[in-house]
Design an enzyme around this catalytic site. Structure first.
Site, PDB file in Angstrom:
ATOM      1  N   HIS A   1     -14.774   1.863   2.057  1.00 38.26           N
ATOM      2  CA  HIS A   1     -15.364   1.405   3.415  1.00 38.26           C
ATOM      3  C   HIS A   1     -15.761   2.210   4.229  1.00 38.26           C
ATOM      4  O   HIS A   1     -14.880   2.792   5.043  1.00 38.26           O
ATOM      5  CB  HIS A   1     -14.669   0.102   3.831  1.00 38.26           C
ATOM      6  CG  HIS A   1     -15.209  -0.627   4.917  1.00 38.26           C
ATOM      7  ND1 HIS A   1     -14.256  -1.647   5.681  1.00 38.26           N
ATOM      8  CD2 HIS A   1     -16.564  -0.719   5.553  1.00 38.26           C
ATOM      9  CE1 HIS A   1     -15.464  -2.138   6.511  1.00 38.26           C
ATOM     10  NE2 HIS A   1     -16.522  -1.546   6.343  1.00 38.26           N
ATOM     11  N   ASP A   2     -16.917   2.650   4.123  1.00 41.10           N
ATOM     12  CA  ASP A   2     -17.375   3.712   5.157  1.00 41.10           C
ATOM     13  C   ASP A   2     -18.902   3.807   5.148  1.00 41.10           C
ATOM     14  O   ASP A   2     -19.585   2.662   4.611  1.00 41.10           O
ATOM     15  CB  ASP A   2     -17.042   5.122   4.341  1.00 41.10           C
ATOM     16  CG  ASP A   2     -16.746   6.148   5.744  1.00 41.10           C
ATOM     17  OD1 ASP A   2     -17.494   6.414   6.460  1.00 41.10           O
ATOM     18  OD2 ASP A   2     -15.780   6.719   5.576  1.00 41.10           O
TER      19      ASP A   2
ATOM     20  N   ASP B   1      -7.761   1.386  -6.834  1.00 42.25           N
ATOM     21  CA  ASP B   1      -8.214   0.142  -5.626  1.00 42.25           C
ATOM     22  C   ASP B   1      -7.967   0.785  -4.399  1.00 42.25           C
ATOM     23  O   ASP B   1      -6.885   0.698  -3.495  1.00 42.25           O
ATOM     24  CB  ASP B   1      -6.949  -0.766  -5.891  1.00 42.25           C
ATOM     25  CG  ASP B   1      -7.061  -1.875  -4.866  1.00 42.25           C
ATOM     26  OD1 ASP B   1      -8.020  -2.145  -4.316  1.00 42.25           O
ATOM     27  OD2 ASP B   1      -5.857  -2.643  -4.570  1.00 42.25           O
ATOM     28  N   LEU B   2      -9.172   1.422  -3.921  1.00 42.57           N
ATOM     29  CA  LEU B   2      -9.011   2.545  -2.859  1.00 42.57           C
ATOM     30  C   LEU B   2     -10.045   1.625  -1.695  1.00 42.57           C
ATOM     31  O   LEU B   2     -10.043   2.031  -0.739  1.00 42.57           O
ATOM     32  CB  LEU B   2      -9.685   3.677  -3.077  1.00 42.57           C
ATOM     33  CG  LEU B   2      -9.034   4.581  -4.024  1.00 42.57           C
ATOM     34  CD1 LEU B   2      -9.398   5.881  -4.051  1.00 42.57           C
ATOM     35  CD2 LEU B   2      -7.544   4.723  -3.597  1.00 42.57           C
ATOM     36  N   LYS B   3     -10.526   0.451  -2.015  1.00 40.84           N
ATOM     37  CA  LYS B   3     -11.220  -0.453  -1.104  1.00 40.84           C
ATOM     38  C   LYS B   3     -12.310   0.387  -0.326  1.00 40.84           C
ATOM     39  O   LYS B   3     -12.063   0.443   1.043  1.00 40.84           O
ATOM     40  CB  LYS B   3     -10.255  -1.378  -0.497  1.00 40.84           C
ATOM     41  CG  LYS B   3      -9.489  -2.181  -1.209  1.00 40.84           C
ATOM     42  CD  LYS B   3      -8.356  -2.975  -0.313  1.00 40.84           C
ATOM     43  CE  LYS B   3      -7.229  -3.479  -0.915  1.00 40.84           C
ATOM     44  NZ  LYS B   3      -6.483  -2.778  -1.749  1.00 40.84           N
TER      45      LYS B   3
ATOM     46  N   THR C   1      -5.932 -10.717   1.078  1.00 40.33           N
ATOM     47  CA  THR C   1      -5.098 -11.983   0.834  1.00 40.33           C
ATOM     48  C   THR C   1      -3.830 -11.881   1.760  1.00 40.33           C
ATOM     49  O   THR C   1      -3.192 -12.690   2.089  1.00 40.33           O
ATOM     50  CB  THR C   1      -4.611 -12.031  -0.671  1.00 40.33           C
ATOM     51  OG1 THR C   1      -3.938 -10.497  -0.749  1.00 40.33           O
ATOM     52  CG2 THR C   1      -5.325 -12.248  -1.463  1.00 40.33           C
TER      53      THR C   1
ATOM     54  N   GLY D   1       2.437  -7.518  -8.312  1.00 43.95           N
ATOM     55  CA  GLY D   1       2.850  -6.442  -7.695  1.00 43.95           C
ATOM     56  C   GLY D   1       4.350  -6.545  -7.795  1.00 43.95           C
ATOM     57  O   GLY D   1       5.427  -6.586  -8.625  1.00 43.95           O
ATOM     58  N   ARG D   2       4.960  -6.708  -6.364  1.00 41.40           N
ATOM     59  CA  ARG D   2       6.248  -6.663  -5.921  1.00 41.40           C
ATOM     60  C   ARG D   2       7.186  -7.838  -6.937  1.00 41.40           C
ATOM     61  O   ARG D   2       8.234  -7.921  -7.226  1.00 41.40           O
ATOM     62  CB  ARG D   2       6.687  -7.107  -4.486  1.00 41.40           C
ATOM     63  CG  ARG D   2       6.341  -5.616  -3.674  1.00 41.40           C
ATOM     64  CD  ARG D   2       6.176  -6.060  -2.222  1.00 41.40           C
ATOM     65  NE  ARG D   2       4.799  -6.449  -1.995  1.00 41.40           N
ATOM     66  CZ  ARG D   2       4.519  -6.656  -0.835  1.00 41.40           C
ATOM     67  NH1 ARG D   2       5.377  -6.192   0.253  1.00 41.40           N
ATOM     68  NH2 ARG D   2       3.365  -7.110  -0.562  1.00 41.40           N
TER      69      ARG D   2
ATOM     70  N   THR E   1     -21.498   8.118   2.398  1.00 44.28           N
ATOM     71  CA  THR E   1     -19.829   8.610   2.054  1.00 44.28           C
ATOM     72  C   THR E   1     -19.360   7.795   0.835  1.00 44.28           C
ATOM     73  O   THR E   1     -18.762   8.383   0.029  1.00 44.28           O
ATOM     74  CB  THR E   1     -19.156   8.591   3.372  1.00 44.28           C
ATOM     75  OG1 THR E   1     -19.606   9.419   4.270  1.00 44.28           O
ATOM     76  CG2 THR E   1     -17.645   8.746   3.030  1.00 44.28           C
TER      77      THR E   1
ATOM     78  N   LYS F   1      -2.946  -0.610 -11.866  1.00 41.76           N
ATOM     79  CA  LYS F   1      -3.638  -0.265 -10.532  1.00 41.76           C
ATOM     80  C   LYS F   1      -2.972   0.757  -9.566  1.00 41.76           C
ATOM     81  O   LYS F   1      -1.652   0.880  -9.441  1.00 41.76           O
ATOM     82  CB  LYS F   1      -3.539  -1.852  -9.689  1.00 41.76           C
ATOM     83  CG  LYS F   1      -4.447  -1.685  -8.613  1.00 41.76           C
ATOM     84  CD  LYS F   1      -4.758  -3.082  -7.944  1.00 41.76           C
ATOM     85  CE  LYS F   1      -3.623  -3.307  -7.007  1.00 41.76           C
ATOM     86  NZ  LYS F   1      -3.653  -2.409  -5.723  1.00 41.76           N
TER      87      LYS F   1
HETATM   88  O1  LIG Z   1      -6.801  -8.639  -0.867  1.00 39.33           O
HETATM   89  C1  LIG Z   1      -6.167  -7.816  -1.505  1.00 39.33           C
HETATM   90  C2  LIG Z   1      -6.558  -6.786  -1.999  1.00 39.33           C
HETATM   91  C3  LIG Z   1      -5.456  -6.055  -2.773  1.00 39.33           C
HETATM   92  N1  LIG Z   1      -4.446  -6.167  -2.833  1.00 39.33           N
HETATM   93  C4  LIG Z   1      -3.314  -5.533  -3.625  1.00 39.33           C
HETATM   94  O2  LIG Z   1      -2.749  -6.107  -4.601  1.00 39.33           O
HETATM   95  C5  LIG Z   1      -1.171  -5.743  -4.698  1.00 39.33           C
HETATM   96  C6  LIG Z   1      -0.409  -6.864  -4.496  1.00 39.33           C
HETATM   97  O3  LIG Z   1       0.713  -6.626  -4.329  1.00 39.33           O
HETATM   98  P1  LIG Z   1       2.061  -7.552  -4.381  1.00 39.33           P
HETATM   99  O4  LIG Z   1       3.477  -6.534  -4.318  1.00 39.33           O
HETATM  100  O5  LIG Z   1       2.089  -8.336  -5.309  1.00 39.33           O
HETATM  101  O6  LIG Z   1       1.889  -8.177  -2.732  1.00 39.33           O
HETATM  102  C7  LIG Z   1      -1.223  -4.429  -3.711  1.00 39.33           C
HETATM  103  O7  LIG Z   1      -1.273  -3.207  -4.381  1.00 39.33           O
HETATM  104  C8  LIG Z   1      -2.440  -4.700  -2.650  1.00 39.33           C
HETATM  105  O8  LIG Z   1      -2.663  -3.544  -2.068  1.00 39.33           O
HETATM  106  C9  LIG Z   1      -3.795  -7.461  -2.096  1.00 39.33           C
HETATM  107  O9  LIG Z   1      -2.673  -7.533  -2.154  1.00 39.33           O
HETATM  108  N2  LIG Z   1      -4.680  -8.192  -1.310  1.00 39.33           N
END
Ligand SMILES: O=c1ccn([C@@H]2O[C@H](COP(=O)(O)O)[C@@H](O)[C@H]2O)c(=O)[nH]1
Length: 252
Positions: free
Chosen positions: A91-92, A87-89, A151, A230-231, A96, A60
């Site tokens: 929104h505009d 994952d740029l979400k 989230t 992610g982390r 655009t 991602k």
């Molecule tokens: O609602 C959302 C939408 C996108 N994200 C993205 O997911 C990862 C989560 O990373 P962690 O390190 O596991 O917290 C991150 O790239 C967010 O931009 C999200 O968390 N929630």
């Protein structure tokens, strides 16, 4: 460990109301885990992704990495064998978003996010942009995902959640990004859409800025099709060991 084991249940699965889920969801753990490359350096991101490739089929690229590296990181990850989730979400205003989606569709990603808060017309033009951009570049149409409610929000109003998902469904968006805790509510209005769940944490681990975290096991049990990791892995002292532990916990 055989990473191709498990989860053959989703392809072509019939939902409660008789609809069939998208066939693009494949069976293995690796296919269903998405690695969030939240870094500001393309070389480091590619190195991290490559070192974890046996656990993640999809990488991602979010706001940070795309801002730092631009479309070339998408091509590099694809060349390295990854599916790419942009994952740029978006929104505009609708025009655009449509034009930006046209560009993103041409890069050949597998997933692209649009923010459901933008409303039906914005989502519709976003879908059109993705479709036309990918077609002109001779790439497959990506799976568009509507971000429902981030989230990081610790409380969600279910009416708002349902409205946003209904807008996404009406615009032809194929999937959504949501907390594991919201999947049951969303499925009541859109049972056939693909679900992607971020905010995954091991039990008892720091939640950082995630307001509605869940474990990977909880998310899959709630019906998630894909998880964003992610982390939990990328910030671990040993990311490979963290990925191994996560996946072992799922298959074991
Ligand atoms: O609602 C959302 C939408 C996108 N994200 C993205 O997911 C990862 C989560 O990373 P962690 O390190 O596991 O917290 C991150 O790239 C967010 O931009 C999200 O968390 N929630």
């Amino acid at each position: 460990m055989n990473w191709s084991e498990g989860w053959c249940d989703v392809v072509g699965e019939q939902t409660d109301n008789g609809e069939v889920k998208m066939a693009s969801i494949e069976g293995s753990a690796r296919e269903r885990l998405i690695l969030a490359l939240d870094l500001d350096d393309a070389v480091a991101a590619l190195r991290l992704a490559t070192s974890l490739g046996e656990y993640f089929a999809t990488a991602k690229v979010g706001l940070e990495l795309f801002s730092a590296a631009g479309p070339s990181v998408v091509f590099s990850l694809r060349e390295a064998g990854f599916r790419v989730f942009i994952d740029l979400k978006l929104h505009d205003i609708p025009t655009t978003v449509g034009r930006a989606a046209h560009v993103l569709g041409s890069l050949g990603p597998t997933f692209v996010t649009l923010h459901a808060a933008g409303g039906v017309e914005m989502l519709r033009l976003g879908m059109q942009g993705l479709m036309e951009g990918s077609r002109k570049a001779d790439e497959e149409m990506p799976i568009a995902l509507a971000v429902s409610v981030l989230t990081s929000e610790s409380r969600v109003e279910s009416g708002l959640l349902k409205t946003r998902i209904s807008h996404a469904f009406a615009a032809g968006v194929q999937g959504y990004v949501a907390s594991a805790h919201d999947l049951a509510t969303i499925r009541a209005v859109a049972p056939s859409m693909v679900s992607v769940v971020p905010g995954i944490r091991q039990s008892g681990a720091p939640t950082h800025d995630q307001g509605r975290p869940a474990t990977a096991q909880e998310a899959f049990a709630a019906g998630a099709d894909y998880l964003v990791i992610g982390r939990t892995v990328t910030a671990a002292a040993d990311p490979k060991a963290a990925a191994e532990s996560l996946v072992s916990g799922l298959l074991g």
